[in-house]
Design a protein around this motif. Structure first.
Motif, PDB file in Angstrom:
ATOM      1  N   MET A  97       0.923  -1.248  -0.209  1.00 62.63           N
ATOM      2  CA  MET A  97       0.060  -0.062   0.197  1.00 62.63           C
ATOM      3  C   MET A  97       0.787   1.186  -0.067  1.00 62.63           C
ATOM      4  O   MET A  97       0.654   2.289  -0.573  1.00 62.63           O
ATOM      5  N   ALA A  98       2.129   1.271   0.810  1.00 60.55           N
ATOM      6  CA  ALA A  98       2.826   2.588   0.790  1.00 60.55           C
ATOM      7  C   ALA A  98       3.277   2.813  -0.257  1.00 60.55           C
ATOM      8  O   ALA A  98       3.735   3.709  -0.902  1.00 60.55           O
ATOM      9  N   ALA A  99       3.699   1.690  -1.155  1.00 55.04           N
ATOM     10  CA  ALA A  99       4.608   1.468  -2.455  1.00 55.04           C
ATOM     11  C   ALA A  99       3.561   1.976  -3.388  1.00 55.04           C
ATOM     12  O   ALA A  99       3.761   3.057  -4.222  1.00 55.04           O
ATOM     13  N   GLU A 100       2.496   1.784  -3.396  1.00 52.69           N
ATOM     14  CA  GLU A 100       1.233   2.510  -4.392  1.00 52.69           C
ATOM     15  C   GLU A 100       1.116   3.879  -4.174  1.00 52.69           C
ATOM     16  O   GLU A 100       0.958   4.481  -5.069  1.00 52.69           O
ATOM     17  N   THR A 101       1.116   4.194  -2.805  1.00 56.66           N
ATOM     18  CA  THR A 101       1.023   5.737  -2.242  1.00 56.66           C
ATOM     19  C   THR A 101       2.120   6.507  -2.960  1.00 56.66           C
ATOM     20  O   THR A 101       2.130   7.594  -3.444  1.00 56.66           O
ATOM     21  N   ASP A 102       3.338   6.002  -3.022  1.00 55.42           N
ATOM     22  CA  ASP A 102       4.576   6.554  -3.321  1.00 55.42           C
ATOM     23  C   ASP A 102       4.551   6.643  -5.061  1.00 55.42           C
ATOM     24  O   ASP A 102       4.781   7.803  -5.210  1.00 55.42           O
ATOM     25  N   ASP A 103       4.095   5.597  -5.636  1.00 54.59           N
ATOM     26  CA  ASP A 103       4.174   5.670  -6.985  1.00 54.59           C
ATOM     27  C   ASP A 103       2.967   6.773  -7.597  1.00 54.59           C
ATOM     28  O   ASP A 103       3.252   7.680  -8.364  1.00 54.59           O
ATOM     29  N   THR A 104       1.988   6.938  -6.851  1.00 56.58           N
ATOM     30  CA  THR A 104       0.690   7.712  -6.926  1.00 56.58           C
ATOM     31  C   THR A 104       1.360   9.239  -7.002  1.00 56.58           C
ATOM     32  O   THR A 104       1.236  10.166  -7.837  1.00 56.58           O
ATOM     33  N   ALA A 105       1.945   9.418  -5.536  1.00 56.10           N
ATOM     34  CA  ALA A 105       2.637  10.765  -5.372  1.00 56.10           C
ATOM     35  C   ALA A 105       3.604  11.134  -6.471  1.00 56.10           C
ATOM     36  O   ALA A 105       3.765  12.418  -7.033  1.00 56.10           O
ATOM     37  N   ARG A 106       4.518  10.209  -6.792  1.00 57.32           N
ATOM     38  CA  ARG A 106       5.685  10.550  -7.852  1.00 57.32           C
ATOM     39  C   ARG A 106       4.925  10.861  -9.315  1.00 57.32           C
ATOM     40  O   ARG A 106       5.330  11.783 -10.029  1.00 57.32           O
ATOM     41  N   HIS A 107       4.041  10.090  -9.510  1.00 58.19           N
ATOM     42  CA  HIS A 107       3.252  10.181 -10.844  1.00 58.19           C
ATOM     43  C   HIS A 107       2.649  11.755 -10.836  1.00 58.19           C
ATOM     44  O   HIS A 107       2.753  12.320 -11.678  1.00 58.19           O
ATOM     45  N   LYS A 108       1.933  11.981  -9.606  1.00 56.94           N
ATOM     46  CA  LYS A 108       1.157  13.369  -9.595  1.00 56.94           C
ATOM     47  C   LYS A 108       2.213  14.413  -9.870  1.00 56.94           C
ATOM     48  O   LYS A 108       1.993  15.464 -10.353  1.00 56.94           O
ATOM     49  N   ALA A 109       3.418  14.328  -9.082  1.00 54.73           N
ATOM     50  CA  ALA A 109       4.393  15.338  -8.959  1.00 54.73           C
ATOM     51  C   ALA A 109       5.001  15.471 -10.429  1.00 54.73           C
ATOM     52  O   ALA A 109       5.085  16.593 -10.886  1.00 54.73           O
ATOM     53  N   LYS A 110       5.269  14.338 -11.208  1.00 47.37           N
ATOM     54  CA  LYS A 110       5.774  14.355 -12.463  1.00 47.37           C
ATOM     55  C   LYS A 110       4.632  15.008 -13.489  1.00 47.37           C
ATOM     56  O   LYS A 110       5.274  15.957 -14.387  1.00 47.37           O
ATOM     57  N   MET A 111       3.437  14.583 -13.357  1.00 49.64           N
ATOM     58  CA  MET A 111       2.548  15.194 -14.406  1.00 49.64           C
ATOM     59  C   MET A 111       2.349  16.863 -13.967  1.00 49.64           C
ATOM     60  O   MET A 111       2.032  17.627 -14.888  1.00 49.64           O
ATOM     61  N   ALA A 112       2.534  17.036 -12.720  1.00 47.12           N
ATOM     62  CA  ALA A 112       2.407  18.779 -12.166  1.00 47.12           C
ATOM     63  C   ALA A 112       3.575  19.459 -12.873  1.00 47.12           C
ATOM     64  O   ALA A 112       3.280  20.503 -13.309  1.00 47.12           O
ATOM     65  N   ASN A 113       4.709  18.819 -12.995  1.00 49.42           N
ATOM     66  CA  ASN A 113       5.931  19.514 -13.585  1.00 49.42           C
ATOM     67  C   ASN A 113       5.791  19.555 -15.094  1.00 49.42           C
ATOM     68  O   ASN A 113       5.997  20.528 -15.728  1.00 49.42           O
ATOM     69  N   ARG A 114       5.265  18.445 -15.670  1.00 49.69           N
ATOM     70  CA  ARG A 114       4.901  18.311 -16.843  1.00 49.69           C
ATOM     71  C   ARG A 114       3.922  19.454 -17.438  1.00 49.69           C
ATOM     72  O   ARG A 114       4.021  20.264 -18.291  1.00 49.69           O
ATOM     73  N   LYS A 115       2.912  19.728 -16.530  1.00 51.51           N
ATOM     74  CA  LYS A 115       1.972  20.629 -16.738  1.00 51.51           C
ATOM     75  C   LYS A 115       2.501  22.184 -17.075  1.00 51.51           C
ATOM     76  O   LYS A 115       2.346  22.854 -17.625  1.00 51.51           O
ATOM     77  N   ALA A 116       3.330  22.428 -15.718  1.00 50.24           N
ATOM     78  CA  ALA A 116       3.906  23.638 -15.671  1.00 50.24           C
ATOM     79  C   ALA A 116       5.000  24.085 -17.001  1.00 50.24           C
ATOM     80  O   ALA A 116       4.449  25.179 -17.595  1.00 50.24           O
ATOM     81  N   ILE A 117       5.541  22.852 -17.310  1.00 52.89           N
ATOM     82  CA  ILE A 117       6.302  23.294 -18.484  1.00 52.89           C
ATOM     83  C   ILE A 117       5.509  23.424 -19.798  1.00 52.89           C
ATOM     84  O   ILE A 117       5.901  24.423 -20.380  1.00 52.89           O
ATOM     85  N   GLN A 118       4.587  22.667 -19.840  1.00 55.62           N
ATOM     86  CA  GLN A 118       3.548  22.814 -21.093  1.00 55.62           C
ATOM     87  C   GLN A 118       2.909  24.214 -21.273  1.00 55.62           C
ATOM     88  O   GLN A 118       2.749  24.791 -22.004  1.00 55.62           O
ATOM     89  N   ASP A 119       2.306  24.619 -20.062  1.00 56.17           N
ATOM     90  CA  ASP A 119       1.688  25.783 -19.875  1.00 56.17           C
ATOM     91  C   ASP A 119       2.590  26.997 -20.195  1.00 56.17           C
ATOM     92  O   ASP A 119       1.930  27.818 -20.796  1.00 56.17           O
ATOM     93  N   ALA A 120       3.728  26.883 -19.817  1.00 58.12           N
ATOM     94  CA  ALA A 120       4.600  28.036 -20.012  1.00 58.12           C
ATOM     95  C   ALA A 120       5.110  27.960 -21.359  1.00 58.12           C
ATOM     96  O   ALA A 120       5.143  29.243 -21.989  1.00 58.12           O
ATOM     97  N   GLU A 121       5.211  27.049 -22.142  1.00 62.20           N
ATOM     98  CA  GLU A 121       5.455  26.920 -23.787  1.00 62.20           C
ATOM     99  C   GLU A 121       4.314  27.488 -24.491  1.00 62.20           C
ATOM    100  O   GLU A 121       4.415  28.312 -25.284  1.00 62.20           O
TER     101      GLU A 121
END
Length: 204
Positions: free
Chosen positions: A1-25
């Motif tokens: 369960m902890a591993a799934e939570t970590d994966d979800t958090a990492r994915h969310k952070a990655k997508m937030a970073n990707r969105k910020a880059i895309q929005d700036a572009e």
């Protein structure tokens, strides 16, 4: 369960970073202008892609024009569909007399190309028309039925709010240089090679 939570958090952070880059572009793009678009290459789909843009423009309420170079005056599925969708928004002119291997008459081909180019210039001069498809213009240029310098100069001098789409194989280097967007359709596999004939709803 902890591993799934970590994966979800990492994915969310990655997508937030990707969105910020895309929005700036996206935010950095501030120029709005009429585009010269070229669809070329040996692969199938050059004119088909142009019809997709035409439908999109119709959907946005733009008045459009079509000039077909080289193709004969048969009623295609795309023309029928566009007449049903927005016939009052589109001026459609099929001014070719068939493909060069069908006419076998260079003088006829040159005259037909010149008539089609004159109609294209007329549409370009119409202030109401926002998008024009010059279907198979590249073929007329390839066979020197029209002067490339004259055509490119006119396309470059189009109104700032007018989009023009040019289709056909073997786009000339001068046209590619002048264009804002060039897509080359690459042939990977074609059903013709297996003996399949042109079919209604697919090729016309």
């Amino acid at each position: 369960m902890a591993a799934e939570t970590d994966d979800t958090a990492r994915h969310k952070a990655k997508m937030a970073n990707r969105k910020a880059i895309q929005d700036a572009e996206v935010a950095s793009k501030t120029v709005q202008k009429g585009l010269l678009i070229v669809h070329t290459g040996k692969g199938k789909g050059k004119s088909t892609a142009a019809w997709g843009l035409l439908v999109r423009a119709i959907g946005r309420g733009l008045k459009c024009g079509v000039v077909q170079f080289g193709k004969g005056a048969w009623q295609t599925g795309e023309r029928t569909a566009i007449e049903r969708l927005g016939g009052d928004q589109v001026e459609w002119h099929t001014l070719g007399e068939g493909f060069t291997w069908e006419t076998q008459d260079r003088n006829r081909d040159v005259e037909a190309a010149q008539r089609a180019w004159a109609k294209a210039r007329e549409l370009m001069a119409n202030p109401a028309i926002r998008l024009i498809v010059l279907d198979e213009l590249n073929i007329a240029l390839r066979y020197d039925h029209l002067a490339i310098g004259e055509v490119v100069a006119a396309l470059k001098a189009r109104r700032p709010d007018q989009h023009i789409v040019v289709t056909g194989r073997n786009a000339k280097p001068e046209l590619i240089e002048a264009a804002d967007l060039v897509t080359e359709m690459t042939l990977v596999k074609h059903h013709f090679a297996s003996g399949v004939k042109a079919q209604e709803g697919i090729e016309f």
